[in-house]
Scaffold this active site. Structure first.
Site, PDB file in Angstrom:
ATOM      1  N   ALA A  17      62.385 -18.369  60.644  1.00 32.43           N
ATOM      2  CA  ALA A  17      61.517 -18.122  59.607  1.00 32.43           C
ATOM      3  C   ALA A  17      61.583 -18.810  58.656  1.00 32.43           C
ATOM      4  CB  ALA A  17      62.042 -16.606  59.164  1.00 32.43           C
ATOM      5  N   CYS A  18      60.183 -18.864  57.618  1.00 29.30           N
ATOM      6  CA  CYS A  18      60.248 -19.772  56.570  1.00 29.30           C
ATOM      7  C   CYS A  18      61.594 -19.799  55.702  1.00 29.30           C
ATOM      8  CB  CYS A  18      59.029 -19.210  55.927  1.00 29.30           C
ATOM      9  SG  CYS A  18      58.922 -19.941  54.302  1.00 29.30           S
ATOM     10  N   PRO A  19      61.781 -21.085  55.472  1.00 28.35           N
ATOM     11  CA  PRO A  19      61.150 -22.380  55.519  1.00 28.35           C
ATOM     12  C   PRO A  19      61.861 -23.165  56.701  1.00 28.35           C
ATOM     13  CG  PRO A  19      62.979 -22.587  53.936  1.00 28.35           C
ATOM     14  CD  PRO A  19      62.875 -21.119  54.308  1.00 28.35           C
ATOM     15  N   GLY A  20      62.644 -22.475  57.573  1.00 29.63           N
ATOM     16  CA  GLY A  20      63.344 -23.341  58.752  1.00 29.63           C
ATOM     17  C   GLY A  20      62.478 -24.325  59.490  1.00 29.63           C
ATOM     18  N   ASP A  44      56.175 -18.658  63.151  1.00 30.39           N
ATOM     19  CA  ASP A  44      55.811 -18.010  61.843  1.00 30.39           C
ATOM     20  C   ASP A  44      54.541 -18.318  61.042  1.00 30.39           C
ATOM     21  OD1 ASP A  44      57.217 -16.928  59.480  1.00 30.39           O
ATOM     22  OD2 ASP A  44      57.188 -18.967  58.711  1.00 30.39           O
TER      23      ASP A  44
END
Lengths: 79, 133
Positions: A17-20, A44
């Site tokens: 998920a953000c910011p991955g 995402d």
């Protein structure tokens, strides 16, 4: 359209998920040569919208965003 | 403006995570970032808290902990990754550590560059936009 884009390297950030996804993309972009095309896979929604913002600000080229059903393939060319 | 100087004075999980996201993405995009973790902010970085995922938080924190289909990178992992790639420094407040009686060994590895006092932080913040969280 997507069939014509040949990615040099793929970053599979599905399930992250953000910011991955963005962080994985930035790390990869930094490590490849100029002109290389990086393919980012992400499911995402936030990343799909936020990655282009980063690409523009960083001065790279967004080639295409392809909806693959349960994820997106975002193609970025390092400039 | 040549970057951001972020003061993290809260242990609230959502605030810690938000600071980490902004600092990490900014620094990985070559924008210099200094993060000064002070007061209760330090609690979230204690080894014991991180190992047990024992954080103070609300709805977003719960949603993140319980999310099964997506993996949200924890703030410690984000900062560790970003520090290796971009101009990011993370400091632990020396005064708060004195009050808490903690040492650097009490905090997770790979996140903090060093301990720092207020003057040191102000010096690093001089040319930056300060964000207080």
């Amino acid at each position: 359209m997507s069939d014509t884009i040949e990615a040099d390297v793929t970053v599979d950030a599905r399930g992250s998920a953000c910011p991955g996804p963005l962080m994985d993309l930035i790390g990869k972009i930094k490590s490849v040569d100029e002109g290389a095309v990086v393919e980012l896979l992400t499911g995402d929604e936030g990343s799909k919208n936020d990655v282009p913002e980063w690409v523009e600000e960083a001065g790279h080229e967004l080639l295409d965003t392809v909806d693959e059903g349960d994820y997106y393939a975002i193609y970025v060319k390092k400039t | 403006m040549t970057g951001y100087a972020i003061v993290l004075a809260s242990e609230e999980f959502e605030r810690v995570q938000a600071v980490s996201m902004i600092a990490s993405v900014a620094s990985m995009s070559d924008t210099p970032v200094e993060v000064f973790v002070t007061m209760n902010g330090l609690n979230a970085f204690e080894k014991e808290a991180v190992e047990n995922m024992d954080f103070e938080g609300g709805r977003v924190a719960n949603a993140m902990m319980e999310a099964e289909d997506v993996e949200v990178p924890l703030f410690t992992e984000q900062l560790e990754q970003a520090r290796q790639i971009g101009p990011l420094n993370v400091y632990a407040c020396e005064l708060a550590m004195d009050l808490l009686g903690t040492e650097m060994d009490d905090y997770v590895e790979g996140v903090f560059d060093d301990v720092l006092g207020v003057s040191g932080f102000l010096n690093r913040a001089k040319d930056k936009q300060v964000i207080f969280v």
